[in-house]
Structures are given as structure tokens and as C-alpha cells.
Design a protein around this motif. Structure first.
Motif, PDB file in Angstrom:
ATOM      1  N   LEU A 270       0.944  -1.361  -0.163  1.00 17.75           N
ATOM      2  CA  LEU A 270       0.181  -0.138  -0.293  1.00 17.75           C
ATOM      3  C   LEU A 270       0.692   1.026  -0.106  1.00 17.75           C
ATOM      4  O   LEU A 270       1.183   1.728   0.931  1.00 17.75           O
ATOM      5  CB  LEU A 270      -1.217   0.204   0.979  1.00 17.75           C
ATOM      6  N   TRP A 271       1.411   1.582  -1.197  1.00 20.66           N
ATOM      7  CA  TRP A 271       2.515   2.545  -0.899  1.00 20.66           C
ATOM      8  C   TRP A 271       2.298   3.990  -0.680  1.00 20.66           C
ATOM      9  O   TRP A 271       2.296   4.444  -0.030  1.00 20.66           O
ATOM     10  CB  TRP A 271       3.051   2.644  -2.806  1.00 20.66           C
ATOM     11  N   TRP A 272       0.506   3.955  -1.112  1.00 22.39           N
ATOM     12  CA  TRP A 272       0.451   5.734  -0.486  1.00 22.39           C
ATOM     13  C   TRP A 272       0.184   5.453   0.768  1.00 22.39           C
ATOM     14  O   TRP A 272       0.394   7.004   1.084  1.00 22.39           O
ATOM     15  CB  TRP A 272      -1.175   5.271  -1.392  1.00 22.39           C
ATOM     16  N   PHE A 273      -0.224   4.598   1.501  1.00 20.16           N
ATOM     17  CA  PHE A 273       0.062   4.376   3.402  1.00 20.16           C
ATOM     18  C   PHE A 273       1.627   5.189   4.052  1.00 20.16           C
ATOM     19  O   PHE A 273       1.318   5.444   4.995  1.00 20.16           O
ATOM     20  CB  PHE A 273      -0.508   3.272   3.657  1.00 20.16           C
ATOM     21  N   ALA A 274       2.514   5.130   2.842  1.00 20.13           N
ATOM     22  CA  ALA A 274       3.605   5.743   4.211  1.00 20.13           C
ATOM     23  C   ALA A 274       3.664   6.926   4.200  1.00 20.13           C
ATOM     24  O   ALA A 274       4.846   7.378   4.401  1.00 20.13           O
ATOM     25  CB  ALA A 274       4.697   5.316   2.350  1.00 20.13           C
ATOM     26  N   TYR A 275       2.514   7.954   3.248  1.00 15.75           N
ATOM     27  CA  TYR A 275       2.433   9.098   3.357  1.00 15.75           C
ATOM     28  C   TYR A 275       2.006   9.727   5.122  1.00 15.75           C
ATOM     29  O   TYR A 275       1.673  10.596   5.523  1.00 15.75           O
ATOM     30  CB  TYR A 275       2.031   9.909   1.982  1.00 15.75           C
ATOM     31  N   VAL A 276       1.167   8.644   5.692  1.00 14.88           N
ATOM     32  CA  VAL A 276       0.230   8.956   6.565  1.00 14.88           C
ATOM     33  C   VAL A 276       0.177   8.106   7.924  1.00 14.88           C
ATOM     34  O   VAL A 276       0.021   8.074   8.911  1.00 14.88           O
ATOM     35  CB  VAL A 276      -1.278   9.418   6.659  1.00 14.88           C
TER      36      VAL A 276
ATOM     37  N   VAL B  78      13.937   9.491  -1.652  1.00 16.05           N
ATOM     38  CA  VAL B  78      12.742   9.445  -1.573  1.00 16.05           C
ATOM     39  C   VAL B  78      12.434   9.273  -0.226  1.00 16.05           C
ATOM     40  O   VAL B  78      11.254  10.137   0.830  1.00 16.05           O
ATOM     41  CB  VAL B  78      11.899   7.887  -2.169  1.00 16.05           C
ATOM     42  N   GLY B  79      13.110   8.833   0.563  1.00 14.18           N
ATOM     43  CA  GLY B  79      12.619   8.509   1.993  1.00 14.18           C
ATOM     44  C   GLY B  79      12.524  10.612   3.470  1.00 14.18           C
ATOM     45  O   GLY B  79      11.164  10.326   3.973  1.00 14.18           O
ATOM     46  N   LEU B  80      13.441  11.102   2.383  1.00 17.55           N
ATOM     47  CA  LEU B  80      13.549  12.043   3.431  1.00 17.55           C
ATOM     48  C   LEU B  80      11.785  12.754   2.750  1.00 17.55           C
ATOM     49  O   LEU B  80      11.590  13.425   3.987  1.00 17.55           O
ATOM     50  CB  LEU B  80      14.499  13.055   2.618  1.00 17.55           C
ATOM     51  N   LEU B  81      11.381  13.122   1.204  1.00 16.00           N
ATOM     52  CA  LEU B  81      10.478  13.693   1.415  1.00 16.00           C
ATOM     53  C   LEU B  81       8.425  12.888   1.587  1.00 16.00           C
ATOM     54  O   LEU B  81       7.711  13.504   2.350  1.00 16.00           O
ATOM     55  CB  LEU B  81       9.806  13.543  -0.162  1.00 16.00           C
ATOM     56  N   VAL B  82       9.379  11.626   1.874  1.00 16.12           N
ATOM     57  CA  VAL B  82       7.747  10.661   2.933  1.00 16.12           C
ATOM     58  C   VAL B  82       7.955  11.199   4.066  1.00 16.12           C
ATOM     59  O   VAL B  82       6.735  11.552   4.661  1.00 16.12           O
ATOM     60  CB  VAL B  82       8.322   9.018   2.314  1.00 16.12           C
TER      61      VAL B  82
END
Length: 534
Positions: A38-44, A172-176
Motif C-alpha cells: 500500500l505505497w500511498w499509506f507511507a505518506y500518512v 525519497v525517504g526524506l520526502l515521505v
């Protein structure tokens, strides 16, 4: 009437549920990784943990909840190791969880209370940098390596792969983490801080869009026909290595007439040293002649000319082994060696830890592909595809295609095969070179120079050989050219913060007046006489 007021100095008891919430919230990001993916879940996913830490009553409590959450994260992402490590996985999670304490303290420092606009803006820089610091520390091979980096959860998102070509998985990790931090501020902070958070989210979007539009893209320069041979699981037994070899031999035979340029077998596909078993070397050479392509096999055996057991990528042509050989350099802790075996050797009695340490290689190797003067192979073995620096080094040295030979049969029914296969997309995007991830038992996958999927993956139930049209590419990505600049920038930001905080502490200590020593009470004749009278 005299009324006496008493003030309790005992600290308030912290609710027990906070500890449970810390472990659970730390584990949430695992859902962004394969197999759920669930890639989108990483942002929350980090928001609940951040909200818990910002409300910690003391710094000590924030440190504890950072540790518990870090342990929950490590255990959740690596839970598939439980059948092999047993109780030792809990100890490993507890040890690695300590690495999240600095991040937890930064969250409380900058997001706690009612942050203003400046503090909120600073949080959007330092909180992601603190998270990266924990990932960087555990990326050391002795602590398990860079498996489960938060940025790796975005392996199937094209804009994120473009970011990886600029700053690696670290960017990528920093932005997430920055997006998670901004969402937490939007939920809890007043006007100025909320405005800073919204500006931060907009900045992340603008950066991603700019990279998508202007970052250099790989230029396709040809095609390499690569056949992946996946024999599937083989039951344990004294002749398991021979049966695995025979299965690979049979499947490779069906490639005759399909004109591949290269045939790749998985990790540990050959269980005997080819010098000690010339009959196996002859069978591989005959197979290469029949198919019309060299075979890249992987020998997991004790060498006759060198001490110890090594895992080696060996290229075999119609005339036999070509002489090109790569010995795996970064070994899997406990799976292929036991760190500090004198102290931790007991792990072999409670899990499937290595009874004998494998011997690591000492240098990376490029292999020339016979019949294709324009192609040089960059071999990696299994776990090594998790390390961005290894693939970057191979491409800087001239690799045209990255080949990762792997085996995850010990974790066939868990998340490990999918997690491992996803890493090749990131390494391909970072380097601008295709990567072939060939396994014994699945999941085998091929990704092009932008990280895009080439063909269909071979699932863990597949027993087959398949030819992939792998696009080759020219050009150099910014990540290959400049390396881990995102890491350097994050560490510089943390160092600047520590310097400013240290200078402020020194300044405040110099400004605080030193209290004058109190004079002893004066003794008077009258006071002395009164005491004698009493």
C-alpha cells in the motif's frame, strides 16, 4: 486556626496504553511495503506515531516511545524472519529500535506544544533528517543492512523512482517523512505553523514535478535477451543440491532455439565447487553450447584452492568457466555468518543461524559478456541488492546491466520474496541501468533503466525459464554522478542544529549569574545566653 497546605512532588503516572500505542504506531508503516504494497499509506503511516511523541510529557518518555516504536517497526517489516531467528528477532528489534530515539526527541522538540511558523518550518527539515539518521545507522551490514528503508516502499511509483535517480532511495525517504510531518502539523498546529506545513507539502510536490520534468532520463541504446531460470523449491535431503542442479539443467534446455544472449541461474544453484567437480563444469559447458549463450551460475561451496565456503557468481561458456568470478562481499547476518560468534553463537541453537561463517569476497567484479562487446555485467548476490552503493559502484565502473542472483526459499510463504524483488526497481532507477533479479524459487523480476517492470514476474509457484527483452541504456543519472548528496545535506542540517543548540546552551550558562555563597548565621551573646538558658 492554622491551615497546612501540602504539595505532592511525585510524578504523574503515564497511562500504560501509551507504550502499546508506541509499538503499534511504529509497526504501521510495514503495510506500505510488499506484500501489502500500500505505497500511498507511507505518506500518512507515521502520523499516529508523531502525534504520540509530540504529546510525550517528558523527553525521557519521548525517548522510550521512540525506542518502542522503532522496535515495532523493525519487527513488523522483518516478521518473516521469525521462523529462522525465533526469540532472537525480538532482541534484534529491541536493539535496532534504539536508533529511533534521536528522531523521537526531535519530534517532541519541534512539534510539541504550539509550534510557530519558524519552528514548524525547521521541523520539516530536521524531523526527516532525524529519520534518515536512524536508517543510515542500521544500514551498516553488521546491523542487518538497509532492508526496509521507508523510501523503498515507493518502488512502483514512477515519480518516486525519478526522485531516486536524482538522490537515491534516501531522497525519497526524506520526502515521505516530510509529508508525514506536515500532515501532523496540519492536524494539530495553529495558523502560522499550519501555513508552513502546507508550504512544505507544496514544496515536496514542486520538487517532485521539477525532477519529473528536467532530470536526465536514460537513453535506450539496445536490447539484451536475458533468460531467467527458476527451478522452484527442492525438498531438503542429502542429494538436494544435485536435484536442484538437474532441475535448472532441464529448464535451461528448453531455451534452445530461443536465442538468448545470457542465461541466469539463481543463488546457490550449483552446490559443488566446479574445480572439484569437473563433470558439473562439463555439463554446464555443454548446456551453454546447446542454448547458444553463456550461463551465469552461482556456486555455493567450499573451494578447493581457498579456505572456507563462498557464494560466487561464475560465468560459464561452451569452453567451460570463463575465469570471471565474483565472491559475495556482504553476507547476511546470522543467515550466512554469526556476528561475534564467540558471544552470539547460541543463536544457532534457537534458530536457523549459519553453523559456519561464509567467507566474504574482497572486491566487486565486472564481467565481459562473450559475443557482446558492448555489454558488461555487474553481478550482485542476493542481499547485496539492498545496498545502493554497490550498484552505483558497478555502474560507475562501466556495468551495462545489473544481475542479482537470489534465493529466498526459507521464507517462501512470507513477505520476503516480494520485498526483495521490489529492490531491483530502486537500484535500476538510481543507476539508469536495467536489473535482472533471478531467484531459485521466486519472485524473479526484471526492471528497466527507469525502474519500470519488464515483462511479468515469476511467482513463488513458478517452475520455468523465461526470456526477457531487457533494454540497455546510455547516460548517467545524477545519483550515480553525485552519490549520497541527500544524506550529506541531511547530516549537515542536523550538525548545524546541534551546533546552534550547543552554542545557545553555552551562552545561557554564561549569562546566568552565579549565586553568592550564603553567610553563616551570626552568633550573638544574647542568642548564646538564650540557648544556655533553655
Amino acid at each position: 486556626m492554622l491551615t497546612v497546605f501540602t504539595v505532592s512532588t511525585a510524578p504523574k503516572r503515564v497511562p500504560w496504553w501509551r507504550a502499546v500505542a508506541a509499538v503499534a504506531s511504529g509497526a504501521l508503516p510495514c503495510l506500505a511495503f510488499p506484500a501489502p504494497a500500500l505505497w500511498w499509506f507511507a505518506y500518512v503511516a507515521l502520523v499516529p506515531w508523531i502525534l504520540l511523541l509530540r504529546s510525550a510529557p517528558t523527553g525521557r518518555r519521548a525517548a522510550l516511545e521512540g525506542w518502542l516504536g522503532g522496535a515495532g517497526f523493525v519487527f513488523a517489516v522483518h516478521h518473516w524472519l521469525l521462523p529462522s531467528l525465533h526469540v532472537f528477532l525480538f532482541a534484534l528489534a529491541a536493539l535496532l529500535g534504539l536508533l529511533w530515539i534521536p528522531w523521537a526527541l526531535l519530534v517532541r522538540e519541534f512539534l510539541g506544544g504550539r509550534p510557530g511558523g519558524i519552528r514548524a518550518g525547521t521541523a520539516l527539515v530536521l524531523v526527516p533528517a532525524g529519520w534518515l539518521l536512524s536508517e543510515l545507522a542500521r544500514s551498516w551490514n553488521g546491523l542487518g543492512g538497509p532492508w526496509g528503508l521507508l523510501g523503498a516502499s515507493q518502488w512502483q511509483v514512477a515519480p518516486a523512482l525519478r526522485l531516486a535517480s536524482v538522490g537515491g532511495v534516501w531522497l525519497v525517504g526524506l520526502l515521505v517523512v516530510a509529508v508525514n510531518c506536515a500532515l501532523a502539523l496540519i492536524v494539530t498546529a495553529p495558523g502560522a505553523a499550519r501555513a508552513a506545513a502546507l508550504a512544505g507539502v507544496a514544496g515536496c510536490a514542486v520538487l517532485t514535478g521539477a525532477v519529473w520534468l528536467w532530470a536526465p532520463r536514460p537513453e535506450v541504446s539496445g536490447v539484451l535477451r536475458v533468460a531467467v531460470v527458476q527451478p522452484g523449491t527442492v525438498e531438503d535431503g542429502p542429494d538436494a543440491a544435485e536435484r536442484r542442479f538437474a532441475a535448472g539443467e532441464r529448464l535451461t534446455g528448453i531455451l534452445a532455439g530461443l536465442r538468448p544472449d545470457l542465461v541466469v541461474w539463481g543463488e546457490s544453484s550449483v552446490g559443488e565447487d566446479l574445480t572439484a567437480r569437473p563433470d558439473l563444469a562439463r555439463r554446464l559447458a555443454a548446456l551453454s553450447a546447446r542454448v547458444g549463450a553463456p550461463l551465469l551460475v552461482n556456486v555455493d561451496a567450499r573451494a578447493t584452492d581457498r579456505p572456507g565456503i563462498r557464494k560466487s557468481a561464475v560465468l560459464v561458456g561452451p569452453a567451460g568457466p570463463t575465469g570471471d568470478r565474483y565472491d559475495k562481499m556482504r553476507l547476511v547476518p546470522f543467515g550466512e555468518y554469526v556476528p561475534a560468534r564467540e558471544l552470539l553463537g547460541w543463536a544457532t541453537s534457537v534458530g536457523k543461524a549459519a553453523d559456519e561463517n561464509r567467507v566474504p569476497g574482497d572486491a566487486q567484479v565486472l564481467m565481459a559478456l562473450p559475443g557482446r562487446a558492448d555489454v558488461r555485467l555487474g553481478p550482485l548476490v542476493c542481499f547485496e541488492s539492498a545496498f545502493p552503493d554497490m550498484s552505483r559502484r558497478l555502474v560507475r565502473d562501466g556495468a551495462s546491466v545489473l544481475i542479482d542472483q537470489s534465493a529466498t526459499s526459507s521464507f517462501q510463504d512470507g513477505w520476503a520474496p516480494a520485498q526483495h524483488a521490489s529492490l531491483s526497481a530502486l537500484r535500476a532507477a538510481e543507476t539508469g541501468r536495467p536489473e535482472v533479479h533471478a531467484t531459485l524459487t521466486g519472485i524473479s523480476a526484471v526492471h528497466g533503466p527507469s525502474g519500470e517492470r519488464i515483462g511479468s514476474a515469476l511467482s513463488t509457484s513458478a517452475r520455468t525459464a523465461r526470456v526477457y527483452e531487457v533494454p540497455l541504456a546510455r547516460g548517467t543519472t545524477l545519483y550515480v554522478r553525485f552519490g549520497d548528496w541527500a544524506v550529506g545535506a541531511a547530516l549537515a542540517a542536523l550538525a548545524a542544529y546541534c551546533a546552534v543548540a550547543g552554542a545557545r546552551t553555552v551562552r545561557d550558562s554564561l549569562r546566568t549569574p552565579v549565586p553568592a555563597p550564603s553567610a553563616p548565621p551570626a552568633r550573638t551573646v544574647r542568642g548564646s545566653a538564650a540557648r544556655r538558658a533553655r
